[in-house]
Design an enzyme around this catalytic site. Structure first.
Site, PDB file in Angstrom:
ATOM      1  N   ASP A 138     -22.271  56.254  70.676  1.00 11.20           N
ATOM      2  CA  ASP A 138     -20.947  56.885  70.753  1.00 11.20           C
ATOM      3  C   ASP A 138     -19.838  55.879  71.038  1.00 11.20           C
ATOM      4  O   ASP A 138     -19.922  55.094  71.984  1.00 11.20           O
ATOM      5  CB  ASP A 138     -20.948  57.989  71.816  1.00 11.20           C
ATOM      6  N   HIS A 139     -18.821  55.904  70.188  1.00 12.57           N
ATOM      7  CA  HIS A 139     -17.665  54.990  70.272  1.00 12.57           C
ATOM      8  C   HIS A 139     -18.058  53.528  70.111  1.00 12.57           C
ATOM      9  O   HIS A 139     -17.440  52.631  70.684  1.00 12.57           O
ATOM     10  CB  HIS A 139     -16.860  55.237  71.561  1.00 12.57           C
TER      11      HIS A 139
ATOM     12  N   GLU B  99     -23.681  62.474  58.197  1.00 10.49           N
ATOM     13  CA  GLU B  99     -22.592  61.492  58.246  1.00 10.49           C
ATOM     14  C   GLU B  99     -21.259  62.209  58.019  1.00 10.49           C
ATOM     15  O   GLU B  99     -20.232  61.873  58.604  1.00 10.49           O
ATOM     16  CB  GLU B  99     -22.798  60.408  57.193  1.00 10.49           C
TER      17      GLU B  99
ATOM     18  N   CYS C  25     -16.908  53.216  52.133  1.00 10.45           N
ATOM     19  CA  CYS C  25     -17.726  52.742  53.253  1.00 10.45           C
ATOM     20  C   CYS C  25     -17.873  51.219  53.245  1.00 10.45           C
ATOM     21  O   CYS C  25     -18.387  50.638  54.193  1.00 10.45           O
ATOM     22  CB  CYS C  25     -19.105  53.415  53.254  1.00 10.45           C
TER      23      CYS C  25
ATOM     24  N   HIS D 252     -18.680  52.011  61.156  1.00  9.51           N
ATOM     25  CA  HIS D 252     -19.628  51.197  60.419  1.00  9.51           C
ATOM     26  C   HIS D 252     -18.972  50.640  59.158  1.00  9.51           C
ATOM     27  O   HIS D 252     -17.839  50.984  58.819  1.00  9.51           O
ATOM     28  CB  HIS D 252     -20.913  51.976  60.076  1.00  9.51           C
TER      29      HIS D 252
ATOM     30  N   HIS E 283     -17.047  57.614  61.492  1.00  5.23           N
ATOM     31  CA  HIS E 283     -17.585  58.917  61.095  1.00  5.23           C
ATOM     32  C   HIS E 283     -17.878  59.712  62.360  1.00  5.23           C
ATOM     33  O   HIS E 283     -18.236  59.145  63.387  1.00  5.23           O
ATOM     34  CB  HIS E 283     -18.901  58.778  60.319  1.00  5.23           C
TER      35      HIS E 283
ATOM     36  N   HIS F  25     -14.726  51.701  59.472  1.00  2.15           N
ATOM     37  CA  HIS F  25     -14.119  53.031  59.527  1.00  2.15           C
ATOM     38  C   HIS F  25     -15.084  53.905  60.311  1.00  2.15           C
ATOM     39  O   HIS F  25     -16.254  53.543  60.482  1.00  2.15           O
ATOM     40  CB  HIS F  25     -13.930  53.591  58.105  1.00  2.15           C
TER      41      HIS F  25
HETATM   42 NI    NI Z   1     -18.933  55.272  56.034  1.00  3.34          NI
END
Ligand code: NI
Length: 136
Positions: free
Chosen positions: A80-81, A125, A34, A15, A42, A40
């Site tokens: 996911d992914h 997160e 972020c 995100h 998480h 990037h």
């Molecule tokens: Ni982030």
């Protein structure tokens, strides 16, 4: 007699947090790492909790097998992914913060369970940063 049944899950997703109306420096100031432009990842972890009457015929509040399948279909397959900003329509114009994602997850599950069951989701997160939502 009421009880709460919970199941944990996880997904890995990318995100970026930013406000289109702010310049880069203001975004970094508000969102830190972020806000980096190239996204990037998480490793998100979550707990889905359902509270309700224990069914005397089954001994269950909600079948954990059904909950497992529901979580896979409504959360994991979607997230996911994935790149949350790019792949999930809701987040085209909503910042994918932990708070906004947990509300989205709650709505995904809530629409699939009986209205007399209470639902609460906690989304991590990171190990130390998490948000909770119970519909209130
Ligand atoms: Ni982030």
């Amino acid at each position: 007699m009421k009880a709460t049944i919970s199941r944990k899950g996880h997904f890995s997703a990318a995100h970026r947090l930013y406000n289109v109306h702010w310049d880069h420096n203001k975004n970094i100031e508000e969102f830190g790492k972020c806000a980096y432009v190239n996204y990037h990842g998480h490793n998100y972890k979550y707990i889905v909790s359902i509270t309700g009457e224990i069914n005397p015929k089954t001994g269950f509040v909600f079948s954990i097998q059904k909950l497992k399948n529901l979580i896979r279909e409504e959360i994991d397959v979607l997230f996911d992914h994935k790149n949350i900003n790019v792949d999930i329509e809701k987040f085209y114009d909503v910042n994918p913060t932990t708070e906004n994602i947990v509300v989205f997850l709650w709505n995904q599950i809530k629409k699939k369970i009986s209205s007399n069951l209470d639902l609460k989701i906690t989304l991590y997160e990171t190990e130390n940063n998490f948000a909770e939502y119970d519909g209130s």
